[in-house]
Design an enzyme around this catalytic site. Structure first.
Site, PDB file in Angstrom:
ATOM      1  N   SER A 141      19.717  34.199  -3.102  1.00  0.00           N
ATOM      2  CA  SER A 141      19.788  35.396  -3.929  1.00  0.00           C
ATOM      3  C   SER A 141      21.004  35.301  -4.858  1.00  0.00           C
ATOM      4  O   SER A 141      21.079  34.390  -5.680  1.00  0.00           O
ATOM      5  CB  SER A 141      19.832  36.637  -3.038  1.00  0.00           C
ATOM      6  OG  SER A 141      19.592  37.808  -3.772  1.00  0.00           O
ATOM      7  N   ASP A 199       8.238  37.204  -2.919  1.00  0.00           N
ATOM      8  CA  ASP A 199       9.578  37.783  -3.025  1.00  0.00           C
ATOM      9  C   ASP A 199       9.489  39.103  -3.794  1.00  0.00           C
ATOM     10  O   ASP A 199       9.086  39.109  -4.962  1.00  0.00           O
ATOM     11  CB  ASP A 199      10.498  36.810  -3.759  1.00  0.00           C
ATOM     12  CG  ASP A 199      11.971  37.195  -3.674  1.00  0.00           C
ATOM     13  OD1 ASP A 199      12.267  38.409  -3.661  1.00  0.00           O
ATOM     14  OD2 ASP A 199      12.816  36.282  -3.642  1.00  0.00           O
ATOM     15  N   HIS A 221      11.918  37.853   0.446  1.00  0.00           N
ATOM     16  CA  HIS A 221      13.205  37.532  -0.184  1.00  0.00           C
ATOM     17  C   HIS A 221      14.138  36.852   0.816  1.00  0.00           C
ATOM     18  O   HIS A 221      14.673  37.497   1.724  1.00  0.00           O
ATOM     19  CB  HIS A 221      13.851  38.799  -0.721  1.00  0.00           C
ATOM     20  CG  HIS A 221      15.098  38.540  -1.497  1.00  0.00           C
ATOM     21  ND1 HIS A 221      15.157  37.628  -2.535  1.00  0.00           N
ATOM     22  CD2 HIS A 221      16.358  39.041  -1.380  1.00  0.00           C
ATOM     23  CE1 HIS A 221      16.370  37.602  -3.030  1.00  0.00           C
ATOM     24  NE2 HIS A 221      17.127  38.432  -2.349  1.00  0.00           N
TER      25      HIS A 221
END
Length: 514
Positions: free
Chosen positions: A195, A418, A457
């Protein structure tokens, strides 16, 4: 961006020992003694303080963290004159289990580092590991309280820390501390992050190509100045329509999409293997009914149009695409969240990172009401975000020639479901790297991408998640064995397994990559 995240454990009250530039010391803590390494040197920065704390097996007073071998925690505070910032860097050094490697770790959302959450697993595996807060106070999922000065101007120095400077400083300091502590430098240095951490990894390869031998940049939040606006797009669509569907209604569209596109990859496994090829039309649900929280709701044309626009991604009012949209099969709840107060109508609940970027860095009003932003204002904000911040935090330069020349290797993996960072952005970046670096085969020699169908994610979802991508990176860096697949597994659906294929290959019905 990983929002929200829980930091494991509680910090001990530090027993600190400030060291002078010329004096090393020993601090007794727990059952062992930690030698104090020499003060590191960082060009452009000044060391304010340095402390060493020893932790016996099991982390001593950190009761929620167990099974950690004895290690020494070196904490350094530095500043970048004349900025007057205070950057904290922690380097954890295994006492007797060091594997000879250094691992720097990344952060999430507006947090540059995750400290215990990232350092505990690294030390368990024998790495000397580091994390940094970049001098920007806060936590993953929390607001960027550092963004604005008192006069409501953006704090460019702290933004630079967050965007690119902090990991470079951590690399230089970490390797100096390791060399001083063990009497020799690390044989290999790695960076790992997902991320925001993935974005940090990409920008290291772009700006500081000699810092790391290997970079694991998962689900990278690259194109940050476009991505954050694209994350807000679902709220804009609902604001314009004046309609805010419930999570239950949104879920009905995903179930229908999965039912329609599940077999597109030749397998029926409850996962959309190729979201970009899924052609399910949300208009097919108009007039149907779904049962939500004990009541029946009829899907309207407005609901279907909202879903269609969210999947398509942000555009100008003239129809020009600005960035990618939510992939079919990914949860709507993060970006298209809605809430119903006790009094009043249902309204939007945007992703905090996206809303905070708009409030703090574009509007420069931390308490601004973003619930009225429509297409016209969105387009203006998107253009401003591009113009003002691309050079600082775009993180999308495809020229990796210096990283390649330095012998670096990089792996990116990204979940195709995601709900926060769009996997097509990662594919877009990889394609642009190919164009800049001589094609797919030339790029594969130092940078490989793996897409994970059904995965959310950084983890979770219905599909197989990579089990140890760092091991694959180490094998590539140290033994020259470039990975064609990444081992992956899932706990959500034990009957679904299979390795991830190297992009652009995909797993077919026979579970082989083609």
């Amino acid at each position: 961006m990983r929002t929200p995240l829980v930091i494991i454990g509680a910090l001990l009250l530090p027993v600190a020992l400030t060291l002078s530039a010329a004096v090393s010391a020993v601090l007794l803590a727990g059952h062992g003694a930690c030698p104090g390494p020499s003060r590191p040197h960082v060009p452009g920065a000044r060391i304010l303080a340095m402390s060493v704390v020893g932790h016996p097996d099991g982390m001593g007073g950190r009761a929620l963290i167990t099974g950690v071998p004895a290690f020494c925690d070196v904490t350094i505070v530095l500043t970048h004159p004349p900025l007057r910032d205070r950057v904290r860097i922690e380097v954890w050094l295994p006492r007797s289990t060091w594997n000879g490697r250094f691992q720097a770790t990344g952060g999430g959302a507006f947090a540059a580092g995750e400290f215990e959450r990232a350092l505990v697993p690294a030390v368990r595996r024998g790495y000397a590991a580091a994390s940094t807060d970049a001098g920007v106070p806060g936590r993953p999922g929390g607001p960027p309280v550092w963004a604005l000065r008192r006069d409501r101007t953006v704090n460019e120095g702290l933004l630079a820390n967050f965007a690119y400077r902090s990991v470079h400083d951590m690399s230089r300091i970490g390797k100096q501390v390791v060399a001083g502590f063990y009497g020799r430098p690390p044989a290999y240095s790695y960076f790992t992050g997902c991320s925001t951490g993935g974005r940090q990894g990409l920008i290291e390869a772009q700006r500081y190509p000699g810092d790391f031998d290997g970079i694991l940049a998962a689900a990278p939040a690259a194109d940050w100045n476009r991505l954050t606006l694209a994350q807000f797009w679902p709220q804009v669509v609902m604001n314009e329509a004046g309609v805010y569907p419930t999570a239950c209604e949104f879920a009905a569209f995903n179930r229908a999409a999965i039912a329609a596109c599940d077999g597109d990859d030749g397998r029926r496994d409850g996962i959309i293997g190729r979201p970009d090829a899924c052609r399910f039309d949300p208009g097919q649900l108009v007039g149907t009914s779904v049962r939500c929280h004990g009541r029946t709701i009829r899907i309207s044309r407005a609901d279907a149009d909202i879903v269609r626009r969210i999947w398509a991604g942000p555009t100008t009012r003239a129809g020009k695409r600005l960035w990618y949209g939510l992939p079919r099969g990914a949860s709507f709840s993060w970006l298209a969240g809605t809430t119903k107060p006790l009094l009043g109508a249902r309204r939007g609940a945007p992703l905090p990172v996206a809303a905070d970027w708009i409030r703090d860095f574009l509007l420069r009003q931390p308490h601004a009401d973003v619930s009225t932003i429509g297409y016209a204002e969105f387009e203006r904000l998107f253009d401003e975000s591009q113009a003002r911040y691309d050079a600082v935090i775009g993180s999308d330069n495809p020229d990796l020639s210096a990283f390649r020349a330095a012998g670096g290797k990089m792996i990116t993996w990204h979940g195709l479901a995601d709900p926060v960072i769009f996997p097509q952005g990662t594919v877009d970046y990889r394609r642009r790297v190919e164009s800049a670096m001589g094609g797919a085969a030339a790029t594969d020699r130092f940078y490989r991408v793996f897409l994970a169908p059904g995965v959310g994610h950084c983890s979770g979802g219905s599909g197989p998640v990579p089990t140890d991508p760092l091991a694959a990176l180490v094998d590539w860096v140290e033994h020259g064995r470039a990975p064609d697949t990444l081992p992956a597994a899932t706990g959500a659906h034990p009957n679904i397994s299979g390795d991830l294929c190297r992009y652009p290959q995909q797993a077919a019905a026979d579970r082989h990559c083609h």
